[in-house]
Motif scaffolding. Structure first.
Motif, PDB file in Angstrom:
ATOM      1  N   TRP A 284      63.911 -32.683 -56.703  1.00 49.88           N
ATOM      2  CA  TRP A 284      63.272 -32.522 -55.395  1.00 49.88           C
ATOM      3  C   TRP A 284      62.292 -33.651 -55.104  1.00 49.88           C
ATOM      4  CZ3 TRP A 284      62.070 -26.578 -56.037  1.00 49.88           C
ATOM      5  CH2 TRP A 284      63.274 -25.872 -55.940  1.00 49.88           C
ATOM      6  N   GLY A 285      61.540 -34.083 -56.097  1.00 47.27           N
ATOM      7  CA  GLY A 285      60.604 -35.178 -55.876  1.00 47.27           C
ATOM      8  C   GLY A 285      61.306 -36.473 -55.517  1.00 47.27           C
ATOM      9  N   GLN A 286      62.412 -36.747 -56.208  1.00 46.73           N
ATOM     10  CA  GLN A 286      63.177 -37.952 -55.904  1.00 46.73           C
ATOM     11  C   GLN A 286      63.756 -37.898 -54.497  1.00 46.73           C
ATOM     12  OE1 GLN A 286      67.513 -38.768 -56.695  1.00 46.73           O
ATOM     13  NE2 GLN A 286      66.591 -39.275 -58.645  1.00 46.73           N
ATOM     14  N   MET A 287      64.201 -36.712 -54.073  1.00 57.53           N
ATOM     15  CA  MET A 287      64.732 -36.576 -52.722  1.00 57.53           C
ATOM     16  C   MET A 287      63.653 -36.806 -51.675  1.00 57.53           C
ATOM     17  SD  MET A 287      67.257 -33.307 -53.291  1.00 57.53           S
ATOM     18  CE  MET A 287      67.953 -33.386 -51.659  1.00 57.53           C
ATOM     19  N   LEU A 288      62.425 -36.367 -51.966  1.00 56.46           N
ATOM     20  CA  LEU A 288      61.321 -36.629 -51.040  1.00 56.46           C
ATOM     21  C   LEU A 288      61.055 -38.124 -50.921  1.00 56.46           C
ATOM     22  CD1 LEU A 288      58.792 -33.800 -51.965  1.00 56.46           C
ATOM     23  CD2 LEU A 288      60.124 -34.017 -49.867  1.00 56.46           C
ATOM     24  N   THR A 289      61.177 -38.847 -52.029  1.00 57.88           N
ATOM     25  CA  THR A 289      60.989 -40.298 -51.993  1.00 57.88           C
ATOM     26  C   THR A 289      62.038 -40.945 -51.102  1.00 57.88           C
ATOM     27  OG1 THR A 289      60.102 -40.265 -54.226  1.00 57.88           O
ATOM     28  CG2 THR A 289      60.841 -42.378 -53.398  1.00 57.88           C
ATOM     29  N   ASP A 290      63.299 -40.568 -51.295  1.00 58.44           N
ATOM     30  CA  ASP A 290      64.376 -41.151 -50.496  1.00 58.44           C
ATOM     31  C   ASP A 290      64.271 -40.757 -49.030  1.00 58.44           C
ATOM     32  OD1 ASP A 290      65.311 -42.210 -52.862  1.00 58.44           O
ATOM     33  OD2 ASP A 290      66.778 -40.601 -53.196  1.00 58.44           O
ATOM     34  N   ALA A 291      63.730 -39.555 -48.767  1.00 62.51           N
ATOM     35  CA  ALA A 291      63.648 -39.070 -47.391  1.00 62.51           C
ATOM     36  C   ALA A 291      62.434 -39.606 -46.644  1.00 62.51           C
ATOM     37  CB  ALA A 291      63.613 -37.545 -47.379  1.00 62.51           C
ATOM     38  N   ASN A 292      61.598 -40.374 -47.331  1.00 66.04           N
ATOM     39  CA  ASN A 292      60.353 -40.839 -46.726  1.00 66.04           C
ATOM     40  C   ASN A 292      60.574 -41.656 -45.461  1.00 66.04           C
ATOM     41  OD1 ASN A 292      57.526 -41.058 -46.678  1.00 66.04           O
ATOM     42  ND2 ASN A 292      57.606 -43.057 -47.686  1.00 66.04           N
ATOM     43  N   THR A 293      61.686 -42.379 -45.398  1.00 62.98           N
ATOM     44  CA  THR A 293      61.966 -43.229 -44.227  1.00 62.98           C
ATOM     45  C   THR A 293      62.917 -42.573 -43.233  1.00 62.98           C
ATOM     46  OG1 THR A 293      63.757 -44.304 -45.452  1.00 62.98           O
ATOM     47  CG2 THR A 293      61.582 -45.334 -45.563  1.00 62.98           C
ATOM     48  N   TRP A 294      63.290 -41.301 -43.499  1.00 60.81           N
ATOM     49  CA  TRP A 294      64.276 -40.654 -42.643  1.00 60.81           C
ATOM     50  C   TRP A 294      63.711 -39.416 -41.939  1.00 60.81           C
ATOM     51  CZ3 TRP A 294      68.783 -43.068 -41.808  1.00 60.81           C
ATOM     52  CH2 TRP A 294      69.192 -44.030 -42.743  1.00 60.81           C
ATOM     53  N   TYR A 295      62.391 -39.269 -41.911  1.00 66.33           N
ATOM     54  CA  TYR A 295      61.829 -38.033 -41.372  1.00 66.33           C
ATOM     55  C   TYR A 295      62.054 -37.895 -39.875  1.00 66.33           C
ATOM     56  CZ  TYR A 295      57.874 -40.935 -39.900  1.00 66.33           C
ATOM     57  OH  TYR A 295      57.101 -41.907 -39.327  1.00 66.33           O
ATOM     58  N   GLN A 296      62.328 -38.984 -39.164  1.00 61.76           N
ATOM     59  CA  GLN A 296      62.613 -38.895 -37.738  1.00 61.76           C
ATOM     60  C   GLN A 296      64.109 -38.843 -37.455  1.00 61.76           C
ATOM     61  OE1 GLN A 296      60.416 -42.299 -36.125  1.00 61.76           O
ATOM     62  NE2 GLN A 296      58.855 -40.906 -35.338  1.00 61.76           N
ATOM     63  N   ALA A 297      64.868 -39.697 -38.138  1.00 61.59           N
ATOM     64  CA  ALA A 297      66.307 -39.747 -37.871  1.00 61.59           C
ATOM     65  C   ALA A 297      67.048 -38.564 -38.488  1.00 61.59           C
ATOM     66  CB  ALA A 297      66.891 -41.063 -38.405  1.00 61.59           C
ATOM     67  N   ALA A 298      66.614 -38.098 -39.672  1.00 60.37           N
ATOM     68  CA  ALA A 298      67.274 -36.978 -40.350  1.00 60.37           C
ATOM     69  C   ALA A 298      66.210 -36.060 -40.947  1.00 60.37           C
ATOM     70  CB  ALA A 298      68.226 -37.491 -41.425  1.00 60.37           C
ATOM     71  N   PRO A 299      65.524 -35.282 -40.117  1.00 59.68           N
ATOM     72  CA  PRO A 299      64.385 -34.484 -40.612  1.00 59.68           C
ATOM     73  C   PRO A 299      64.773 -33.431 -41.647  1.00 59.68           C
ATOM     74  CG  PRO A 299      64.940 -33.880 -38.354  1.00 59.68           C
ATOM     75  CD  PRO A 299      65.727 -35.102 -38.664  1.00 59.68           C
ATOM     76  N   THR A 300      66.008 -32.905 -41.585  1.00 62.26           N
ATOM     77  CA  THR A 300      66.386 -31.882 -42.570  1.00 62.26           C
ATOM     78  C   THR A 300      66.399 -32.437 -43.987  1.00 62.26           C
ATOM     79  OG1 THR A 300      68.727 -32.390 -42.163  1.00 62.26           O
ATOM     80  CG2 THR A 300      67.752 -30.569 -40.921  1.00 62.26           C
ATOM     81  N   TYR A 301      66.664 -33.727 -44.129  1.00 61.69           N
ATOM     82  CA  TYR A 301      66.679 -34.341 -45.455  1.00 61.69           C
ATOM     83  C   TYR A 301      65.301 -34.304 -46.104  1.00 61.69           C
ATOM     84  CZ  TYR A 301      67.786 -37.868 -49.017  1.00 61.69           C
ATOM     85  OH  TYR A 301      67.974 -38.535 -50.190  1.00 61.69           O
ATOM     86  N   LEU A 302      64.253 -34.333 -45.290  1.00 65.69           N
ATOM     87  CA  LEU A 302      62.884 -34.235 -45.789  1.00 65.69           C
ATOM     88  C   LEU A 302      62.419 -32.780 -45.876  1.00 65.69           C
ATOM     89  CD1 LEU A 302      60.130 -35.543 -46.529  1.00 65.69           C
ATOM     90  CD2 LEU A 302      59.633 -35.580 -44.081  1.00 65.69           C
ATOM     91  N   LEU A 303      62.753 -31.993 -44.870  1.00 67.19           N
ATOM     92  CA  LEU A 303      62.211 -30.636 -44.792  1.00 67.19           C
ATOM     93  C   LEU A 303      62.782 -29.717 -45.871  1.00 67.19           C
ATOM     94  CD1 LEU A 303      62.218 -30.102 -40.916  1.00 67.19           C
ATOM     95  CD2 LEU A 303      60.267 -30.580 -42.397  1.00 67.19           C
ATOM     96  N   LEU A 304      64.026 -29.882 -46.243  1.00 72.22           N
ATOM     97  CA  LEU A 304      64.633 -28.973 -47.221  1.00 72.22           C
ATOM     98  C   LEU A 304      63.977 -29.073 -48.602  1.00 72.22           C
ATOM     99  CD1 LEU A 304      68.397 -29.133 -46.230  1.00 72.22           C
ATOM    100  CD2 LEU A 304      66.897 -27.148 -46.121  1.00 72.22           C
ATOM    101  N   PRO A 305      63.918 -30.242 -49.239  1.00 73.19           N
ATOM    102  CA  PRO A 305      63.244 -30.283 -50.546  1.00 73.19           C
ATOM    103  C   PRO A 305      61.750 -30.004 -50.457  1.00 73.19           C
ATOM    104  CG  PRO A 305      63.839 -32.500 -49.833  1.00 73.19           C
ATOM    105  CD  PRO A 305      64.489 -31.555 -48.888  1.00 73.19           C
ATOM    106  N   ALA A 306      61.100 -30.464 -49.375  1.00 71.64           N
ATOM    107  CA  ALA A 306      59.668 -30.188 -49.230  1.00 71.64           C
ATOM    108  C   ALA A 306      59.416 -28.695 -49.067  1.00 71.64           C
ATOM    109  CB  ALA A 306      59.108 -30.952 -48.034  1.00 71.64           C
ATOM    110  N   GLY A 307      60.241 -28.019 -48.260  1.00 70.90           N
ATOM    111  CA  GLY A 307      60.076 -26.585 -48.076  1.00 70.90           C
ATOM    112  C   GLY A 307      60.334 -25.801 -49.348  1.00 70.90           C
ATOM    113  N   LEU A 308      61.359 -26.172 -50.103  1.00 73.02           N
ATOM    114  CA  LEU A 308      61.650 -25.488 -51.354  1.00 73.02           C
ATOM    115  C   LEU A 308      60.546 -25.713 -52.379  1.00 73.02           C
ATOM    116  CD1 LEU A 308      65.475 -26.148 -51.657  1.00 73.02           C
ATOM    117  CD2 LEU A 308      64.354 -23.946 -51.323  1.00 73.02           C
TER     118      LEU A 308
END
Length: 333
Positions: A263-287
């Motif tokens: 989950w932490g690694q996914m948050l790192t990768d999702a750091n630049t996608w929070y606007q274009a693909a918000p679910t990629y950030l919200l799912l691991p952060a929410g879990l």
């Protein structure tokens, strides 16, 4: 009638065991029950990751370039990050890897590292705390000084340094588990040392030693049962701390390395996608948030159940449950 008494089938009132009282107090807290159910579901999902991904028909490392829009930089095609019947939570930006598969396999890594690190921390802390309390003045001095130094060290800096110089042949989850455990045992050690020093002056402990029991036999039979409550409470609260520690290291780029998901690694990768693909950030952060919250609630519930005189900081539940908690406090006092 006091909760310490149970009525048998023959109408004889007998005292309830400590374990049964503990579970009764724990189940009386509805917030703890809900948190335990949520966390048990997360653990079940992590354990059943291969079965769930096979049911979906995906795996965490297969690329699907046709499912991302290369013209827009790799944004998933479709609503909500590409959610479909074949990809239940959508796909990862740029790579098109199945997000559900990476989430459930990431749960195995994140929760596994936290649990194993907690077990090692508690084992080291209990052993060193008892050694300090029962091993004599020099043992106490040495362990106490080492504990003070360990508590004063900047953990993040030391961890980053160890991860930088560690051999690449060591599996990353194993290495992170050992580092977190090796740098976080001092809290348990302090609790056990303080408790053992207080307990060993009691009459029943002195009588056990005078009757011929050795030091460690006395510790096993007299001290450890009395120290179980604070150690278990602290251990339960260590788990969310270790979950966050693993996620933080992976977020900084020095934790779990690709292609192994966490989950932490996914948050790192999702750091630049929070606007274009918000679910990629919200799912691991929410879990991650749900996991830490549920473990914190369980830890608070365990603390209250093991020490019914302590007023719970939780105020979640019905008015009836709050009144029952007050009644238990009055009976305990």
């Amino acid at each position: 009638m006091s909760e310490a008494l149970l009525t048998t089938g023959a109408g004889v009132v007998a005292p309830a065991s400590g374990g049964r009282l503990f579970w009764r107090r724990l189940r009386a807290q509805r917030a703890v029950t809900a948190a335990a159910a949520v966390f048990a579901l997360l653990v079940l999902v992590a354990l059943a990751a291969p079965l769930l991904t096979a049911l979906e028909g995906q795996d965490p490392n297969t690329f699907h370039p046709a499912l991302v829009d290369s013209a827009s930089g790799g944004v998933p095609i479709g609503p909500f990050g590409g959610i479909s019947g074949e990809h239940w939570l959508g796909v990862e930006p740029q790579t098109g890897r199945d997000l559900f598969a990476r989430i459930v396999y990431g749960a195995r890594v994140s929760l596994g590292v936290a649990f194993v690190a907690t077990v090692i921390q508690v084992a080291l802390g209990v052993a060193l705390g008892l050694f300090a309390a029962l091993g004599g003045r020099w043992a106490d001095q040495i362990v106490s000084r080492v504990t003070d130094v360990a508590a004063a060290l900047p953990m993040l800096v030391i961890t980053l340094g160890l991860l930088a110089v560690a051999p690449a042949s060591i599996p990353r989850p194993v290495l992170i588990t050992l580092i977190i455990a090796g740098l976080g045992w001092f809290g348990t050690s302090k609790i056990v040392r303080a408790g053992a020093l207080s307990l060993k002056t009691l009459d029943h402990v002195s009588a056990a030693r005078l009757s011929g029991w050795g030091t460690w036999a006395t510790a096993r039979r007299e001290l450890l049962p009395a120290l179980a409550a604070p150690v278990i409470t602290y251990a339960v609260l260590l788990v969310p701390t270790n979950v966050v520690a693993e996620a933080a290291l992976s977020f900084l780029g020095v934790g779990i390395k690709p292609p192994t998901p966490s989950w932490g690694q996914m948050l790192t990768d999702a750091n630049t996608w929070y606007q274009a693909a918000p679910t990629y950030l919200l799912l691991p952060a929410g879990l991650l948030f749900i996991t830490v919250l549920s473990l914190t609630v369980i830890g608070e519930g365990v603390r209250t159940a093991l020490d019914p005189r302590a007023a719970s900081r939780l105020r979640v539940g019905t008015r009836k449950g709050i009144k029952a908690g007050k009644s238990l406090k009055e009976k305990a006092s």
